[in-house]
Design a protein around this motif. Sequence first.
Motif, PDB file in Angstrom:
ATOM      1  N   GLN A  20     -44.284  56.849  43.199  1.00 30.15           N
ATOM      2  CA  GLN A  20     -43.698  55.974  44.210  1.00 30.15           C
ATOM      3  C   GLN A  20     -42.289  56.425  44.589  1.00 30.15           C
ATOM      4  O   GLN A  20     -41.920  56.387  45.762  1.00 30.15           O
ATOM      5  N   GLU A  21     -41.498  56.857  43.613  1.00 27.23           N
ATOM      6  CA  GLU A  21     -40.141  57.330  43.906  1.00 27.23           C
ATOM      7  C   GLU A  21     -40.160  58.587  44.769  1.00 27.23           C
ATOM      8  O   GLU A  21     -39.397  58.694  45.729  1.00 27.23           O
ATOM      9  N   VAL A  22     -41.037  59.533  44.416  1.00 26.87           N
ATOM     10  CA  VAL A  22     -41.137  60.767  45.210  1.00 26.87           C
ATOM     11  C   VAL A  22     -41.616  60.440  46.616  1.00 26.87           C
ATOM     12  O   VAL A  22     -41.069  60.940  47.602  1.00 26.87           O
ATOM     13  N   LEU A  23     -42.617  59.589  46.738  1.00 25.54           N
ATOM     14  CA  LEU A  23     -43.121  59.189  48.058  1.00 25.54           C
ATOM     15  C   LEU A  23     -41.999  58.581  48.894  1.00 25.54           C
ATOM     16  O   LEU A  23     -41.816  58.939  50.062  1.00 25.54           O
ATOM     17  N   GLY A  24     -41.216  57.684  48.300  1.00 24.03           N
ATOM     18  CA  GLY A  24     -40.103  57.071  49.025  1.00 24.03           C
ATOM     19  C   GLY A  24     -39.054  58.077  49.447  1.00 24.03           C
ATOM     20  O   GLY A  24     -38.524  58.011  50.557  1.00 24.03           O
ATOM     21  N   GLU A  25     -38.774  59.038  48.580  1.00 28.45           N
ATOM     22  CA  GLU A  25     -37.740  60.029  48.867  1.00 28.45           C
ATOM     23  C   GLU A  25     -38.174  61.010  49.956  1.00 28.45           C
ATOM     24  O   GLU A  25     -37.444  61.264  50.892  1.00 28.45           O
ATOM     25  N   VAL A  26     -39.374  61.583  49.829  1.00 28.93           N
ATOM     26  CA  VAL A  26     -39.787  62.617  50.785  1.00 28.93           C
ATOM     27  C   VAL A  26     -40.278  62.041  52.110  1.00 28.93           C
ATOM     28  O   VAL A  26     -40.328  62.757  53.106  1.00 28.93           O
ATOM     29  N   SER A  27     -40.614  60.762  52.157  1.00 31.24           N
ATOM     30  CA  SER A  27     -41.065  60.195  53.437  1.00 31.24           C
ATOM     31  C   SER A  27     -39.922  60.102  54.443  1.00 31.24           C
ATOM     32  O   SER A  27     -40.168  59.965  55.636  1.00 31.24           O
ATOM     33  N   SER A  28     -38.681  60.224  53.990  1.00 31.31           N
ATOM     34  CA  SER A  28     -37.563  60.259  54.935  1.00 31.31           C
ATOM     35  C   SER A  28     -37.508  61.596  55.690  1.00 31.31           C
ATOM     36  O   SER A  28     -36.793  61.727  56.665  1.00 31.31           O
ATOM     37  N   MET A  29     -38.292  62.580  55.232  1.00 28.79           N
ATOM     38  CA  MET A  29     -38.292  63.911  55.848  1.00 28.79           C
ATOM     39  C   MET A  29     -39.469  64.135  56.779  1.00 28.79           C
ATOM     40  O   MET A  29     -39.556  65.162  57.436  1.00 28.79           O
ATOM     41  N   GLY A  30     -40.380  63.187  56.811  1.00 32.70           N
ATOM     42  CA  GLY A  30     -41.562  63.311  57.656  1.00 32.70           C
ATOM     43  C   GLY A  30     -42.705  62.500  57.082  1.00 32.70           C
ATOM     44  O   GLY A  30     -42.564  61.842  56.051  1.00 32.70           O
ATOM     45  N   ILE A  31     -43.847  62.560  57.743  1.00 35.69           N
ATOM     46  CA  ILE A  31     -45.011  61.799  57.298  1.00 35.69           C
ATOM     47  C   ILE A  31     -45.629  62.483  56.084  1.00 35.69           C
ATOM     48  O   ILE A  31     -45.967  63.664  56.117  1.00 35.69           O
ATOM     49  N   VAL A  32     -45.768  61.699  55.008  1.00 32.79           N
ATOM     50  CA  VAL A  32     -46.356  62.193  53.764  1.00 32.79           C
ATOM     51  C   VAL A  32     -47.810  61.752  53.724  1.00 32.79           C
ATOM     52  O   VAL A  32     -48.111  60.566  53.864  1.00 32.79           O
ATOM     53  N   ILE A  33     -48.702  62.703  53.546  1.00 33.53           N
ATOM     54  CA  ILE A  33     -50.117  62.373  53.453  1.00 33.53           C
ATOM     55  C   ILE A  33     -50.470  61.973  52.027  1.00 33.53           C
ATOM     56  O   ILE A  33     -51.203  61.013  51.818  1.00 33.53           O
ATOM     57  N   GLU A  34     -49.919  62.687  51.052  1.00 35.48           N
ATOM     58  CA  GLU A  34     -50.299  62.443  49.669  1.00 35.48           C
ATOM     59  C   GLU A  34     -49.257  62.955  48.696  1.00 35.48           C
ATOM     60  O   GLU A  34     -48.610  63.973  48.960  1.00 35.48           O
ATOM     61  N   VAL A  35     -49.100  62.263  47.575  1.00 32.82           N
ATOM     62  CA  VAL A  35     -48.294  62.727  46.444  1.00 32.82           C
ATOM     63  C   VAL A  35     -49.209  62.700  45.230  1.00 32.82           C
ATOM     64  O   VAL A  35     -49.782  61.662  44.912  1.00 32.82           O
ATOM     65  N   ILE A  36     -49.369  63.851  44.584  1.00 26.30           N
ATOM     66  CA  ILE A  36     -50.273  64.001  43.439  1.00 26.30           C
ATOM     67  C   ILE A  36     -49.456  64.406  42.217  1.00 26.30           C
ATOM     68  O   ILE A  36     -48.643  65.325  42.290  1.00 26.30           O
ATOM     69  N   ILE A  37     -49.684  63.733  41.104  1.00 26.47           N
ATOM     70  CA  ILE A  37     -49.054  64.116  39.839  1.00 26.47           C
ATOM     71  C   ILE A  37     -50.170  64.299  38.818  1.00 26.47           C
ATOM     72  O   ILE A  37     -50.655  63.328  38.232  1.00 26.47           O
ATOM     73  N   PRO A  38     -50.606  65.549  38.625  1.00 27.38           N
ATOM     74  CA  PRO A  38     -51.684  65.771  37.666  1.00 27.38           C
ATOM     75  C   PRO A  38     -51.216  65.521  36.231  1.00 27.38           C
ATOM     76  O   PRO A  38     -50.061  65.768  35.891  1.00 27.38           O
TER      77      PRO A  38
END
Length: 193
Positions: free
Chosen positions: A115-133
């Motif tokens: 959730q933190e990464v999604l919030g941070e990188v969505s300020s740079m453009g549309i994020v389709i997915e964040v995966i943490i294996p």
Amino acid sequence: GTSTSTSTSSTNYVMNALGMNLTPAQHLAKAPTDNGLLPPPPPLPAALLAKAAMAAESYPPPPPFLPASSSSSSSTAAAAAAVVDSQDPTQFLVLENVLDCAAIRDERQRVELQQEVLGEVSSMGIVIEVIIPLPPPHVPDSAPSRVYVRMQEVKAAVECQRIMNNRTFDEFCICAKFVSEDAFFRARAGEWV
């Protein structure tokens, strides 16, 4: 005077570099009077060129290309080939070392990080997915984590890579690299690539 010899020397340098068979006067007659470009640098001294050639010889050759194989015995080599950061920007990124593997083995921390990464990188453009294996058991707790990000556009991924690379997060220095589509989807399937 001095400015004429400098101009002629620069002109000769350009002509030699481009393989042009013009005299300096012919070249100057064809050149625009003010093209906004700086004159080329003078040629490097022979001693410096020889030193650079010797230094280049001391570098080891690049590693051989390892083609992916369909056999299961070479799955490690195929994984290594797929994870190599792409030379060209793609819409797929891996953020390494956001946290250590001990932290992302905890489901709650992995979800919070996602959730933190999604919030941070969505300020740079549309994020389709964040995966943490989830790291496999043989990967030590101290190893760097891997967070995969898929942006909608390559332009946004380039911005994300520029901003996130070498950024510090909870005392960890993030390494952001472009990866292939194949590496992203393998990580999405749960592989540690």
